[in-house]
Design a protein around this motif. Structure first.
Motif, PDB file in Angstrom:
ATOM      1  N   UNK A 202      86.301   8.575  -2.015  1.00 44.32           N
ATOM      2  CA  UNK A 202      87.734   8.499  -1.717  1.00 44.32           C
ATOM      3  C   UNK A 202      88.540   8.844  -2.966  1.00 44.32           C
ATOM      4  N   UNK A 203      88.133   8.302  -4.110  1.00 44.58           N
ATOM      5  CA  UNK A 203      88.795   8.627  -5.377  1.00 44.58           C
ATOM      6  C   UNK A 203      88.731  10.128  -5.639  1.00 44.58           C
ATOM      7  N   UNK A 204      87.569  10.717  -5.458  1.00 46.04           N
ATOM      8  CA  UNK A 204      87.410  12.148  -5.693  1.00 46.04           C
ATOM      9  C   UNK A 204      88.287  12.955  -4.746  1.00 46.04           C
ATOM     10  N   UNK A 205      88.382  12.557  -3.485  1.00 46.56           N
ATOM     11  CA  UNK A 205      89.230  13.268  -2.526  1.00 46.56           C
ATOM     12  C   UNK A 205      90.699  13.172  -2.937  1.00 46.56           C
ATOM     13  N   UNK A 206      91.136  11.990  -3.331  1.00 46.56           N
ATOM     14  CA  UNK A 206      92.533  11.839  -3.751  1.00 46.56           C
ATOM     15  C   UNK A 206      92.838  12.721  -4.959  1.00 46.56           C
TER      16      UNK A 206
END
Length: 388
Positions: A202-206
């Motif tokens: 999720x962090x990487x997607x954001x």
């Protein structure tokens, strides 16, 4: 909101600091643009020169030396330079493709290790590289732990999947393509996480949308090499924070609500992008900046991505640096004003390269030699618009 092709391109260019050079420190600029592909040591320097006002190569040297910027195997199983705060979650998010790319590779077979045994050897190796170690020292330690036959295959896997940082080795670009030194990075998950709602993904997607959006889940998968069981849950977890936009083809694009989306006619200055610039590699559909007709020339079958000429937000050709100047090969007529702008950029680039490597990317000259020769000119004189 429906984006035009130019509007979509301008949105990504703004996030990549390519509409205007930013007055940022090198670590802050690296954080803003997400990740810089770095298997060619000079590439992050050229990328930041294109994006940071008054960029000095010594500033990236210092960021590497202090660990503010980390070089490691990450996205698409290649070396990237990332901000120190992003390295651990990025590495955690990339665990599945990093492990799979190596433990399932036939070059790992001579190691004769199960995944669990590989984990044990990895942990022993990380204890050994608690301080910088050369590749020769690491191979000697693996030989001690295993034997001379199994050590090279084991190192083939661990140098990519283990949480290792590359340690600077010296000029001209902080790292040597051949002589590599490693140390253990901060602890990340020891074992492969199962598919599902992983906070690191999720962090990487954001961070991906902040740097390269608007985009689709397929774009995110292209940039990371993560598969649907990882990308799908991340998109659904983040969806309440996102807005949906309509792309030029009528499809749905995802974006952060406050991310910049400048007007489609916002000025896009000419740029000389270096090899493997992430702008060209971050989307499944790259036509927002790279015309489909040029994709096969810009991105070769082996993955080499050429140094490109960007005019009005689109790739219009390629460039090379020589010991005494910079040449451009374009595929369409350009107005005199664009040539003058490119010549000014070339003069600035030569100044940055002069004390480092004037003929940067020289060892990839073969790709230039295979380009059509029409439209080649020397970017030598701001007032010169004649063909070389």
């Amino acid at each position: 909101m429906r984006l035009t092709p130019a509007g979509l391109g301008r949105a990504t260019l703004a996030r990549q600091l390519l509409l205007e050079r930013a007055d940022l420190t090198v670590p802050d600029a690296v954080h803003r643009v997400g990740a810089l592909q770095a298997q060619e040591p000079a590439a992050p320097y050229v990328a930041l020169w294109n994006r940071v006002a008054a960029f000095r190569p010594a500033d990236l040297d210092d960021a590497y030396a202090t660990g503010a910027v980390v070089r490691a195997a990450l996205l698409r199983i290649t070396l990237h330079a990332v901000h120190r705060d992003d390295w651990a979650p990025f590495h955690r998010a990339m665990t599945h493709p990093l492990r799979g790319s190596r433990l399932n590779d036939r070059r790992f077979a001579p190691a004769r290790l199960t995944p669990a045994e590989a984990n044990d050897v990895r942990d022993a190796l990380l204890a050994f590289v608690d301080r910088p170690r050369t590749q020769d020292e690491i191979l000697a330690e693996l030989t001690r732990l295993l034997d001379a036959e199994r050590a090279p295959a084991t190192w083939f896997a661990l140098r990519t999947l283990a949480p290792l940082h590359h340690v600077p080795t010296g000029p001209p670009w902080s790292y040597s393509p051949r002589d590599r030194v490693y140390r253990a990075g901060a602890s990340t998950a020891a074992d492969e996480p199962p598919p599902g709602d992983d906070p690191a993904v999720v962090h990487l997607l954001r961070r991906y949308l902040a740097a390269f959006g608007p985009a689709t889940e397929r774009d995110f998968a292209q940039f990371t090499m993560l598969r649907k069981p990882w990308t799908g849950p991340a998109v659904e977890t983040l969806r309440p924070e996102l807005v949906e936009l309509t792309g030029p083809d009528g499809g749905t694009l995802l974006d952060l609500p406050d991310a910049p989306r400048p007007p489609a006619d916002a000025p896009a200055p000419a740029r000389l992008l270096g090899m493997w610039d992430s702008l060209l590699l971050a989307h499944a559909d790259r036509s927002r900046v790279l015309p489909e007709a040029l994709r096969g020339q810009a991105i070769r079958r082996n993955g080499d991505t050429l140094a490109t000429v960007l005019v009005d937000g689109r790739v219009v050709g390629f460039w090379r640096a020589t010991d005494d100047g910079i040449d451009a090969a374009v595929v369409e007529p350009l107005p005199d004003a664009a040539w003058r702008e490119l010549a000014a950029e070339a003069a600035r680039l030569q100044g940055m390269l002069a004390d480092r490597e004037p003929a940067v990317f020289r060892r990839y000259r073969r790709w230039w030699d295979r380009l059509p020769t029409a439209g080649v000119r020397r970017l030598a004189d701001v007032g010169d618009t004649t063909s070389a």
